[in-house]
Design an enzyme around this catalytic site. Structure first.
Site, PDB file in Angstrom:
ATOM      1  N   GLU A   1      27.878 -23.693  22.903  1.00 46.43           N
ATOM      2  CA  GLU A   1      27.564 -24.079  21.526  1.00 46.43           C
ATOM      3  C   GLU A   1      28.157 -25.450  21.231  1.00 46.43           C
ATOM      4  OE1 GLU A   1      25.862 -24.030  19.113  1.00 46.43           O
ATOM      5  OE2 GLU A   1      25.755 -22.181  17.983  1.00 46.43           O
ATOM      6  N   ASP A   2      27.489 -26.198  20.374  1.00 46.72           N
ATOM      7  CA  ASP A   2      28.062 -27.466  19.915  1.00 46.72           C
ATOM      8  C   ASP A   2      29.216 -27.209  18.955  1.00 46.72           C
ATOM      9  OD1 ASP A   2      26.320 -26.355  18.074  1.00 46.72           O
ATOM     10  OD2 ASP A   2      25.349 -28.241  17.523  1.00 46.72           O
TER      11      ASP A   2
ATOM     12  N   ASP B   1      31.092 -22.566  13.355  1.00 49.07           N
ATOM     13  CA  ASP B   1      31.515 -22.832  11.982  1.00 49.07           C
ATOM     14  C   ASP B   1      31.908 -21.486  11.358  1.00 49.07           C
ATOM     15  OD1 ASP B   1      31.743 -23.881   9.416  1.00 49.07           O
ATOM     16  OD2 ASP B   1      29.640 -24.313   9.151  1.00 49.07           O
TER      17      ASP B   1
ATOM     18  N   PHE C   1      31.904 -31.552   7.330  1.00 48.17           N
ATOM     19  CA  PHE C   1      30.659 -31.679   8.064  1.00 48.17           C
ATOM     20  C   PHE C   1      30.733 -32.816   9.087  1.00 48.17           C
ATOM     21  CE2 PHE C   1      26.130 -32.386   8.724  1.00 48.17           C
ATOM     22  CZ  PHE C   1      25.702 -31.080   8.845  1.00 48.17           C
TER      23      PHE C   1
ATOM     24  N   ARG D   1      21.671 -36.622  16.100  1.00 48.84           N
ATOM     25  CA  ARG D   1      21.917 -35.885  17.351  1.00 48.84           C
ATOM     26  C   ARG D   1      22.138 -36.809  18.543  1.00 48.84           C
ATOM     27  NH1 ARG D   1      20.758 -30.496  16.359  1.00 48.84           N
ATOM     28  NH2 ARG D   1      18.982 -30.041  15.028  1.00 48.84           N
TER      29      ARG D   1
HETATM   30  P1  IMP Z   1      27.700 -20.901  11.984  1.00 52.17           P
HETATM   31  O1  IMP Z   1      26.694 -19.791  12.107  1.00 52.17           O
HETATM   32  O2  IMP Z   1      28.161 -21.087  10.570  1.00 52.17           O
HETATM   33  O3  IMP Z   1      28.854 -20.767  12.953  1.00 52.17           O
HETATM   34  O4  IMP Z   1      26.954 -22.255  12.268  1.00 52.17           O
HETATM   35  C1  IMP Z   1      26.405 -22.487  13.472  1.00 52.17           C
HETATM   36  C2  IMP Z   1      25.431 -23.630  13.484  1.00 52.17           C
HETATM   37  O5  IMP Z   1      25.442 -24.396  12.287  1.00 52.17           O
HETATM   38  C3  IMP Z   1      25.830 -24.593  14.577  1.00 52.17           C
HETATM   39  O6  IMP Z   1      25.251 -24.218  15.793  1.00 52.17           O
HETATM   40  C4  IMP Z   1      25.317 -25.895  14.059  1.00 52.17           C
HETATM   41  O7  IMP Z   1      23.980 -26.064  14.440  1.00 52.17           O
HETATM   42  C5  IMP Z   1      25.386 -25.770  12.571  1.00 52.17           C
HETATM   43  N1  IMP Z   1      26.590 -26.437  12.013  1.00 52.17           N
HETATM   44  C6  IMP Z   1      27.730 -25.861  11.573  1.00 52.17           C
HETATM   45  N2  IMP Z   1      28.615 -26.774  11.153  1.00 52.17           N
HETATM   46  C7  IMP Z   1      28.016 -27.968  11.334  1.00 52.17           C
HETATM   47  C8  IMP Z   1      28.449 -29.335  11.081  1.00 52.17           C
HETATM   48  O8  IMP Z   1      29.553 -29.644  10.625  1.00 52.17           O
HETATM   49  N3  IMP Z   1      27.543 -30.288  11.409  1.00 52.17           N
HETATM   50  C9  IMP Z   1      26.305 -30.026  11.936  1.00 52.17           C
HETATM   51  N4  IMP Z   1      25.869 -28.780  12.165  1.00 52.17           N
HETATM   52  C10 IMP Z   1      26.715 -27.758  11.869  1.00 52.17           C
HETATM   53 MG    MG Z   2      23.857 -25.313  16.973  1.00 56.19          MG
END
Ligand code: IMP
Ligand code: MG
Length: 180
Positions: free
Chosen positions: A103-104, A107, A156, A169
């Protein structure tokens, strides 16, 4: 010195450099290789965000590994919607395989939790998560990522695969939303 960047309506400032990323990617690949000696790993990279991270990380792993790219949709704009629909593109049999999800960013952890449970339903030998970025303050998930590149504040970020409404990206460094 890198400069601030405007993307859509927001300004972002340099946060993690190209060199810091490359160094961390090497460390993560060593850690993974140490943990899976003699095992074939199936890496599952989450598109779109993880494409650059996956490419750089896997170039550091010389052994026999498999890579599959999957897609989930859960994120729109600058706030997590907390909704994951489905896993698209997984056409590998996971039974008995050692899976490492790439994963990148993790969050809230909602996306990764959903992906883990979808994958586990196929009876892999193990499932771990390797994420370049992790926001501990935002995390609500069940399983902490085993491999974490950088723990970052709950702000962010864009670049190195991560987008702000589909822009950013391609940047080879990570930028953080600038406080006004
Ligand atoms: P989560 O489900 O909240 O953990 O979010 C996962 C997805 O949200 C990641 O795979 C990212 O694609 C996107 N995401 C979460 N935080 C960021 C951020 O700070 N910048 C850009 N994309 C984010
Ligand atoms: Mg992602």
């Amino acid at each position: 010195m890198q400069l601030d960047r405007q993307i859509h309506d927001k300004v972002f400032c340099p946060f993690i450099s190209k060199d810091e990323i490359a160094h961390k990617v090497k460390n993560l690949s060593s850690e993974i290789q140490k943990d899976y000696i003699g095992e074939e790993i199936l890496f599952i990279a989450i598109l779109n965000g993880a494409f650059m991270f996956a490419s750089d990380l896997l170039k550091e792993i010389p052994g026999n590994i498999q890579i599959s790219f999957v897609k989930v949709s859960s994120y729109i704009g600058a706030q997590s919607s907390g909704r994951v629909d489905e896993l698209i593109g997984l056409n590998t049999d996971l039974k008995g395989k050692h899976v490492v999800i790439l994963e990148d960013i993790v969050d809230t952890g909602i996306t990764i939790d959903k992906v883990i449970s979808l994958l586990k339903s196929q009876n892999p030998a193990s499932v771990e998560v390797c994420t370049l970025l992790f926001k501990p303050e935002a995390f609500l998930g069940k399983q902490l990522p085993k491999y974490i590149g950088f723990e970052i504040p709950n702000k962010f970020v864009v670049g190195y695969g991560l987008d702000y409404d589909e822009l950013g990206r391609n940047l080879n460094e990570i930028y953080q939303l600038k406080e006004e």
